[in-house]
Design a protein around this motif. Structure first.
Motif, mmCIF file in Angstrom:
data_model
loop_
_atom_site.group_PDB
_atom_site.id
_atom_site.type_symbol
_atom_site.label_atom_id
_atom_site.label_comp_id
_atom_site.label_asym_id
_atom_site.label_seq_id
_atom_site.Cartn_x
_atom_site.Cartn_y
_atom_site.Cartn_z
ATOM 1 N N ILE A 280 -1.794 0.742 6.513
ATOM 2 C CA ILE A 280 -3.199 1.118 6.597
ATOM 3 C C ILE A 280 -3.909 0.708 5.310
ATOM 4 O O ILE A 280 -3.431 0.979 4.206
ATOM 5 N N ILE A 281 -5.043 0.042 5.478
ATOM 6 C CA ILE A 281 -5.839 -0.389 4.327
ATOM 7 C C ILE A 281 -6.688 0.781 3.854
ATOM 8 O O ILE A 281 -7.536 1.270 4.608
ATOM 9 N N CYS A 282 -6.457 1.233 2.625
ATOM 10 C CA CYS A 282 -7.181 2.405 2.119
ATOM 11 C C CYS A 282 -8.215 2.007 1.073
ATOM 12 O O CYS A 282 -7.873 1.495 0.002
ATOM 13 N N ILE B 126 0.065 4.472 -0.206
ATOM 14 C CA ILE B 126 -0.661 5.716 0.013
ATOM 15 C C ILE B 126 -0.235 6.338 1.338
ATOM 16 O O ILE B 126 -0.195 5.655 2.361
ATOM 17 N N TYR C 126 -10.292 -1.216 -2.931
ATOM 18 C CA TYR C 126 -9.038 -0.514 -2.688
ATOM 19 C C TYR C 126 -8.885 0.700 -3.594
ATOM 20 O O TYR C 126 -9.239 0.659 -4.774
ATOM 21 N N ILE C 127 -8.315 1.733 -3.026
ATOM 22 C CA ILE C 127 -7.877 2.866 -3.835
ATOM 23 C C ILE C 127 -6.643 2.405 -4.610
ATOM 24 O O ILE C 127 -5.752 1.776 -4.039
ATOM 25 N N ASN D 281 0.850 -1.180 0.000
ATOM 26 C CA ASN D 281 0.000 0.000 0.000
ATOM 27 C C ASN D 281 0.891 1.236 0.000
ATOM 28 O O ASN D 281 1.554 1.528 0.961
ATOM 29 N N LEU E 40 -9.189 2.268 6.594
ATOM 30 C CA LEU E 40 -9.748 3.603 6.400
ATOM 31 C C LEU E 40 -10.558 3.554 5.108
ATOM 32 O O LEU E 40 -10.050 3.154 4.058
ATOM 33 N N VAL F 66 -12.984 5.957 2.671
ATOM 34 C CA VAL F 66 -13.600 7.234 2.332
ATOM 35 C C VAL F 66 -14.929 6.913 1.658
ATOM 36 O O VAL F 66 -14.956 6.286 0.596
#
Lengths: 225, 225
Positions: free
Chosen positions: B4-6, A4, B42-43, A2, B88, B90
DNA sequence: ACAATAGTGTCTCTTAGACAATATCGA
DNA sequence: TCGATATTGTCTAAGAGACACTATTGT
């Protein structure tokens, strides 16, 4: 896996000289080291329960303030906003009385009028603008501005706070009616503001039940149409 | 370096049988494989310009819909919400006419009334509740509900949409006055809704300038006090 | 003609703002 | 007593809701 960059930023605002100010800090790391920017930093998965906790920690570490009101504003993201790469910042905003910042005694905190912010690192100017807009909007139909006052205050003082935020005068009678209707403040029995050469004003305080929750109204404070 | 999983999640809502519904999809990966959940994922820093673009991509890939209205709702985060670890999301929400979902023809999309959602994986039930609250609130002082209508509609139809969302009847005269004031719709010259055994209604359409922006009012549609 | 719903006129009630009268302090 | 500001009373105007009347269609 990841790649980001996950951060939080806090827009800490207060009222000084009847104008809304935002707290900025000189950055001590790259990028933009030395430039004033919003207090913020990496989310630490190991110690932060969620982003709200991360924002509270950031505010505590960088300004020494534990704000009773801390609300999520929005999340700002993209490839361009941080030179290090694709980043995501969950922005929060807080409102505190001016004295609280003084008392915290972090001298590196500087207050800048929100309309004098100008250029800031990352998209922080954009975040500040969004926060100011949110505060203005929310103040027009809620008790939000009381967080800018100290423990006790008079109604004329509170009205001046609303006027400073909204940027226009409010009818005195309407304002008092609205405060009555919102039912968010209560008079402090027997406490008056003395020392002035005129009739003393009743002191009020925020009702206990609203110490961390807003009181809302569906009709805005001043509607010009 | 960053654990962190986005992700982004989209709350796609529509009106069906005069009730607000949310679109859910069966998950095809762990965790919670097979269970209905919000479209999300996922982003992808490599292909998404920002989280808004990620949400639009998610909606397109998973439901075949390109929604004109897609707004950020809030960011949900924490250690507990995803069994894989600190995550996280959005969250965004979109409103589309029911026909658009039918026409997109993704049969795996199921619509559930928002008040019948019950348990969902992660904190998706919580996200849905926040989206519904946002839509209700925003509908009371903006043109948001027109996104639930098709290209053209009658004022009585639009009023029914508002009433379905707000959950209470609206005064007909007040509603028409408000629509006039908001100035967000215009009559389609000569176009009437025919075929009914009563006086035909004028067809309206959203004004071009509001096709992706809301028209706002400072006075709520119905104020009960 | 009748049933049904669209669209409009108008009255009343509530609420916001203007204005002004009264109250209470220090000087 | 005077100057200054707090607090309250009341009048007026604007907006929201209730009600009813007119309009136009299919049956």
């Amino acid at each position: 896996m990841n790649d980001i960059i996950c951060t939080v930023d806090v827009v800490l605002m207060t009222l000084k000289d009847s104008r809304l100010h935002v707290a900025l800090l000189k950055r001590d790391h790259a990028p933009f080291a030395g430039l004033p920017a919003l207090p913020g930093g990496y989310i630490r998965a190991a110690e932060d329960g969620d982003t709200q906790a991360a924002a509270a920690r950031m505010l505590r570490e960088k300004t020494g303030i534990d704000s009773p009101y801390l609300e999520q504003l929005a999340t700002f993201s993209g490839r361009e906003r941080d030179p290090r790469g694709w980043s995501l910042s969950v922005a929060y905003y807080a409102l505190v009385p001016h004295e609280l910042i003084e008392r915290a005694g972090h001298p590196e905190v500087t207050l800048l009028p929100v309309d004098k912010v100008g250029e800031l690192p990352f998209d922080h100017a954009h975040i500040v603008a969004a926060a100011v807009q949110r505060v203005r909007n929310k103040s027009s139909y809620s008790s939000l501005p009381v967080y800018l006052c100290g423990d006790s205050f008079t109604l004329p003082q509170l009205q001046a706070v609303y006027e400073a935020i909204l940027g226009e005068p409010i009818n005195k009678v309407s304002f008092r009616r609205k405060m009555e209707e919102l039912d968010m403040v209560e008079p402090v029995a027997g406490a008056m503001e003395t020392g002035k050469a005129h009739r003393p004003a009743q002191l009020y305080r925020l009702r206990e039940c609203y110490s961390r929750n807003l009181s809302l109204t569906d009709r805005a404070l001043n509607a010009k149409g």
